[in-house]
Scaffold this motif. Sequence first.
Motif, PDB file in Angstrom:
ATOM      1  N   ASP A  68      11.894 -15.891  21.933  1.00 20.41           N
ATOM      2  CA  ASP A  68      10.553 -16.810  21.827  1.00 20.41           C
ATOM      3  C   ASP A  68       9.437 -16.293  22.221  1.00 20.41           C
ATOM      4  OD1 ASP A  68      12.211 -18.760  21.181  1.00 20.41           O
ATOM      5  OD2 ASP A  68      12.575 -19.561  23.198  1.00 20.41           O
ATOM      6  N   GLY A  69       9.318 -14.884  21.717  1.00 18.48           N
ATOM      7  CA  GLY A  69       8.168 -14.043  22.027  1.00 18.48           C
ATOM      8  C   GLY A  69       8.024 -13.468  23.442  1.00 18.48           C
ATOM      9  N   LYS A  70       9.079 -13.646  24.323  1.00 21.87           N
ATOM     10  CA  LYS A  70       9.116 -13.083  25.728  1.00 21.87           C
ATOM     11  C   LYS A  70       9.910 -11.921  25.845  1.00 21.87           C
ATOM     12  CE  LYS A  70       8.075 -17.746  27.727  1.00 21.87           C
ATOM     13  NZ  LYS A  70       8.612 -18.726  28.812  1.00 21.87           N
ATOM     14  N   ARG A  71       9.830 -11.294  26.819  1.00 19.71           N
ATOM     15  CA  ARG A  71      10.306  -9.976  27.073  1.00 19.71           C
ATOM     16  C   ARG A  71      11.384 -10.390  28.019  1.00 19.71           C
ATOM     17  NH1 ARG A  71       9.865  -4.684  30.185  1.00 19.71           N
ATOM     18  NH2 ARG A  71      10.345  -3.032  29.019  1.00 19.71           N
ATOM     19  N   PHE A  72      12.648 -10.398  28.088  1.00 21.19           N
ATOM     20  CA  PHE A  72      13.809 -10.574  28.598  1.00 21.19           C
ATOM     21  C   PHE A  72      14.610  -9.297  29.244  1.00 21.19           C
ATOM     22  CE2 PHE A  72      12.727 -14.823  27.315  1.00 21.19           C
ATOM     23  CZ  PHE A  72      13.184 -15.573  28.129  1.00 21.19           C
ATOM     24  N   PHE A  73      14.917  -9.293  30.763  1.00 20.10           N
ATOM     25  CA  PHE A  73      15.798  -8.391  31.077  1.00 20.10           C
ATOM     26  C   PHE A  73      17.284  -8.849  30.895  1.00 20.10           C
ATOM     27  CE2 PHE A  73      18.034  -6.439  35.044  1.00 20.10           C
ATOM     28  CZ  PHE A  73      18.055  -5.115  34.267  1.00 20.10           C
ATOM     29  N   ARG A  74      18.213  -8.084  30.456  1.00 16.74           N
ATOM     30  CA  ARG A  74      19.329  -8.546  30.749  1.00 16.74           C
ATOM     31  C   ARG A  74      20.144  -7.851  31.726  1.00 16.74           C
ATOM     32  NH1 ARG A  74      22.736  -7.012  24.918  1.00 16.74           N
ATOM     33  NH2 ARG A  74      24.082  -8.594  26.165  1.00 16.74           N
ATOM     34  N   THR A  75      20.633  -8.974  32.602  1.00 16.64           N
ATOM     35  CA  THR A  75      21.006  -8.659  34.013  1.00 16.64           C
ATOM     36  C   THR A  75      22.387  -8.078  34.060  1.00 16.64           C
ATOM     37  OG1 THR A  75      22.035 -10.755  34.335  1.00 16.64           O
ATOM     38  CG2 THR A  75      19.683 -10.608  34.962  1.00 16.64           C
ATOM     39  N   GLY A  76      23.211  -8.360  32.904  1.00 14.94           N
ATOM     40  CA  GLY A  76      24.723  -7.878  33.197  1.00 14.94           C
ATOM     41  C   GLY A  76      25.384  -8.874  33.841  1.00 14.94           C
ATOM     42  N   ASP A  77      24.899  -9.792  34.483  1.00 16.56           N
ATOM     43  CA  ASP A  77      25.668 -10.879  35.410  1.00 16.56           C
ATOM     44  C   ASP A  77      26.034 -12.134  34.607  1.00 16.56           C
ATOM     45  OD1 ASP A  77      25.681  -9.337  37.791  1.00 16.56           O
ATOM     46  OD2 ASP A  77      23.611  -9.927  38.161  1.00 16.56           O
ATOM     47  N   LEU A  78      27.127 -12.673  34.847  1.00 13.47           N
ATOM     48  CA  LEU A  78      27.797 -13.766  34.114  1.00 13.47           C
ATOM     49  C   LEU A  78      27.313 -14.857  34.900  1.00 13.47           C
ATOM     50  CD1 LEU A  78      30.914 -12.480  32.588  1.00 13.47           C
ATOM     51  CD2 LEU A  78      28.865 -12.893  31.483  1.00 13.47           C
ATOM     52  N   ALA A  79      27.003 -16.096  34.439  1.00  9.74           N
ATOM     53  CA  ALA A  79      26.734 -17.168  35.255  1.00  9.74           C
ATOM     54  C   ALA A  79      26.662 -18.433  34.236  1.00  9.74           C
ATOM     55  CB  ALA A  79      25.448 -17.352  35.889  1.00  9.74           C
ATOM     56  N   SER A  80      26.712 -19.691  34.624  1.00 10.06           N
ATOM     57  CA  SER A  80      26.594 -20.934  34.030  1.00 10.06           C
ATOM     58  C   SER A  80      25.575 -21.606  34.789  1.00 10.06           C
ATOM     59  CB  SER A  80      28.026 -21.712  34.094  1.00 10.06           C
ATOM     60  OG  SER A  80      28.343 -22.022  35.397  1.00 10.06           O
ATOM     61  N   VAL A  81      24.806 -22.586  34.083  1.00  9.69           N
ATOM     62  CA  VAL A  81      23.963 -23.330  34.688  1.00  9.69           C
ATOM     63  C   VAL A  81      24.443 -25.250  34.585  1.00  9.69           C
ATOM     64  CG1 VAL A  81      21.503 -24.613  34.314  1.00  9.69           C
ATOM     65  CG2 VAL A  81      22.115 -22.004  33.609  1.00  9.69           C
ATOM     66  N   ASP A  82      24.176 -25.657  35.856  1.00  7.17           N
ATOM     67  CA  ASP A  82      24.833 -27.069  36.115  1.00  7.17           C
ATOM     68  C   ASP A  82      23.945 -28.174  35.452  1.00  7.17           C
ATOM     69  OD1 ASP A  82      22.877 -27.469  38.126  1.00  7.17           O
ATOM     70  OD2 ASP A  82      24.432 -27.200  39.679  1.00  7.17           O
ATOM     71  N   ALA A  83      24.285 -29.498  35.583  1.00 12.26           N
ATOM     72  CA  ALA A  83      23.292 -30.409  35.149  1.00 12.26           C
ATOM     73  C   ALA A  83      22.099 -30.502  35.818  1.00 12.26           C
ATOM     74  CB  ALA A  83      24.289 -31.705  35.211  1.00 12.26           C
ATOM     75  N   ASP A  84      21.961 -29.849  36.677  1.00 11.95           N
ATOM     76  CA  ASP A  84      20.610 -29.977  37.547  1.00 11.95           C
ATOM     77  C   ASP A  84      19.806 -28.889  37.439  1.00 11.95           C
ATOM     78  OD1 ASP A  84      21.099 -32.548  38.248  1.00 11.95           O
ATOM     79  OD2 ASP A  84      22.488 -31.648  39.982  1.00 11.95           O
ATOM     80  N   GLY A  85      20.178 -27.785  36.683  1.00  7.67           N
ATOM     81  CA  GLY A  85      19.343 -26.653  36.532  1.00  7.67           C
ATOM     82  C   GLY A  85      19.792 -25.559  37.302  1.00  7.67           C
ATOM     83  N   TYR A  86      20.813 -25.613  38.323  1.00  6.02           N
ATOM     84  CA  TYR A  86      21.246 -24.821  39.354  1.00  6.02           C
ATOM     85  C   TYR A  86      22.145 -23.490  38.618  1.00  6.02           C
ATOM     86  CZ  TYR A  86      19.239 -27.147  43.574  1.00  6.02           C
ATOM     87  OH  TYR A  86      18.486 -27.749  44.352  1.00  6.02           O
ATOM     88  N   PHE A  87      21.835 -22.223  38.854  1.00  6.29           N
ATOM     89  CA  PHE A  87      22.700 -21.451  38.292  1.00  6.29           C
ATOM     90  C   PHE A  87      23.817 -21.066  39.299  1.00  6.29           C
ATOM     91  CE2 PHE A  87      18.875 -20.821  35.886  1.00  6.29           C
ATOM     92  CZ  PHE A  87      19.325 -19.895  34.797  1.00  6.29           C
ATOM     93  N   VAL A  88      25.170 -21.050  38.444  1.00  9.60           N
ATOM     94  CA  VAL A  88      26.355 -20.403  39.500  1.00  9.60           C
ATOM     95  C   VAL A  88      26.845 -19.226  38.811  1.00  9.60           C
ATOM     96  CG1 VAL A  88      28.867 -21.387  39.924  1.00  9.60           C
ATOM     97  CG2 VAL A  88      26.750 -23.041  39.485  1.00  9.60           C
ATOM     98  N   MET A  89      27.012 -18.277  39.805  1.00  9.51           N
ATOM     99  CA  MET A  89      27.605 -16.884  39.687  1.00  9.51           C
ATOM    100  C   MET A  89      28.936 -17.144  39.119  1.00  9.51           C
ATOM    101  SD  MET A  89      27.005 -13.940  39.001  1.00  9.51           S
ATOM    102  CE  MET A  89      25.481 -12.970  39.961  1.00  9.51           C
ATOM    103  N   ARG A  90      29.061 -16.225  37.942  1.00 11.98           N
ATOM    104  CA  ARG A  90      30.543 -16.225  37.665  1.00 11.98           C
ATOM    105  C   ARG A  90      31.190 -14.826  37.722  1.00 11.98           C
ATOM    106  NH1 ARG A  90      32.273 -21.312  37.942  1.00 11.98           N
ATOM    107  NH2 ARG A  90      31.211 -22.608  36.714  1.00 11.98           N
ATOM    108  N   ASP A  91      30.429 -13.925  37.316  1.00 13.16           N
ATOM    109  CA  ASP A  91      30.705 -12.466  37.652  1.00 13.16           C
ATOM    110  C   ASP A  91      29.831 -11.521  36.984  1.00 13.16           C
ATOM    111  OD1 ASP A  91      32.446 -11.107  39.663  1.00 13.16           O
ATOM    112  OD2 ASP A  91      34.010 -12.351  39.084  1.00 13.16           O
TER     113      ASP A  91
END
Length: 579
Positions: A443-466
Amino acid sequence: MTHNYLPDAGVTAVPAGPLAVDAAVALGDVPRVFHMPHTTLAENLEISARRFPDKVAVQFYHGATTYAELLAQVERMAGYLQQACGVRRGDRVVLLSQNSPQFIVAYHAILRADAVVVPANAMLLEDELRHIVTDSGAVAAFAASELVGQVAPLVGTTPLRHVIVHHYGDALPAQPDDGLSIPDWVQQRSSGTALPAGAVHWQQAMAAGSTPSPRSAGLDDLCMLPYTSGTTGAPKACMHTHRTVMVSVAGSQLWRRSHAESTFLAVAPMFHLLGLQNGVNAPVYMGGTIVLLPRWDRRTVAQLVARHRVTFWAAPPPMLVEFFAQPGIESFDLSSLACVVGGGAAVPDSTARLMKERYGLQFVEGYGLTETASFIIANPLAAARSGHLGVPTYGVDARVIDPATLTEVPRGEVGEIVVHGAQVMLGYWNQPAANAESFITIDGKRFFRTGDLASVDADGYFVMRDRLKRMVNASGYKVWPAEVEAILHTHPAILEACVIAARDPHRGETVKAVIVRRDGAGVSEEELLAWCRTSMATYKAPRIVQFVERLPRSATGKIAWRELQEQEMQGAPLPNHKA
């Protein structure tokens, strides 16, 4: 002289105005809008010294340095760098030391000289330092006395020309403090003995009485080149400017409600961003007091917290596990602690429960990388969720994408975290190929790829997976080690656990748990394996358990899972890691 380090033309790398947080996220009492101060890291010290000249800036065991004294030392050392060492704007200077007042002085002196700090892990050996010095082109270095042997051979064989050597004991008062246990190596003072060619004693540099030139570096000048761990090849340096670091520093303190009367415990290594941002940059920006230790010592930490009424502590979770598990901890007055933050892993439930029930403390987890100047996703203080990384902070756009297709995945699904924000580094120093792999445009923005796996819950909180590459593939079932470790930590006999992959002739890979038992716990391998089979899905349950006395750690106190994984795959026996 112009320094333009912006990596991609047409890509905005600086904030255009106030930074805000997504209005849909519940923040409690965290302000939603943040106006970044337009001051450099060097100016922060000058401002705090003008505001609080007689206030203690650094407390080192029983030795105290005021803000006025700190600034005076920084000015003299910055002048020496410029006049005696020929350091110019944009030059790189290595800083090799354990936590100490001299580290803080040297750090700010480099910045005051308009130069770039290259913080080096104090455990690096000569060849490892050679790579950093050569890659960065560092022309000068600060080194603690016990480490000078690692850096002195680089003088003349690399761009390095000057080394300034300090002894920790010179920062201590002459009179002893019987109440604190100070290691002998910390108490050693300079004796004026001869140094290798190109090296001078700290006192000699100070005695020169040099005065630095007026400051010329601005917000968009490089201020720091911290090196990554180098797990996928030689270490790479992250290009940070005063602006990228300041966004993280100032934003994190507004988020965590720190102020000038906050007292910061600095025991995490300052050569790493967790320790540097929270133990140096944040307190100096706020005008708070730094209570520091050169190395981790849980009993001395308890004494210092009680004696100096420490309010803020940024710590990797393993430190907290050891700290609150120590015998006699209940005898110390820890009531001053108001904010305990960290990242890299969740605190085990037993430790989190003890902190909450006995001290009313909530461990506030956050997420950041060297590449993001540490602070980028965090839990709000009043709405913290255990086991969650938190929510994107001021001005941060964080998403979870499919690592293969680079498209955003639905909420609840696991993918790679990518981040866009003003605190993200400009790129890796002299690493165009790594930059091409690490940054993508969405979307025209420069993003850094962290290499970390996560999911986002219904309230917008990130949860680390690995980590993207940290996964056990057992008969086609993907097992995330962090999830298994969280379950293992609920077992009353387990103090710490690290889950890795082991080769299996039938499953391809199988789950192995390396365990540290609590003192006095007598659980056997068979008992623990049986418990695992009843506590998690069969494909996740460890098939192999190995008990060790200690787990290996990185310099910042995180469990070195890669070391265990590499040893397992190479067939080497896992060390006992005795203290």
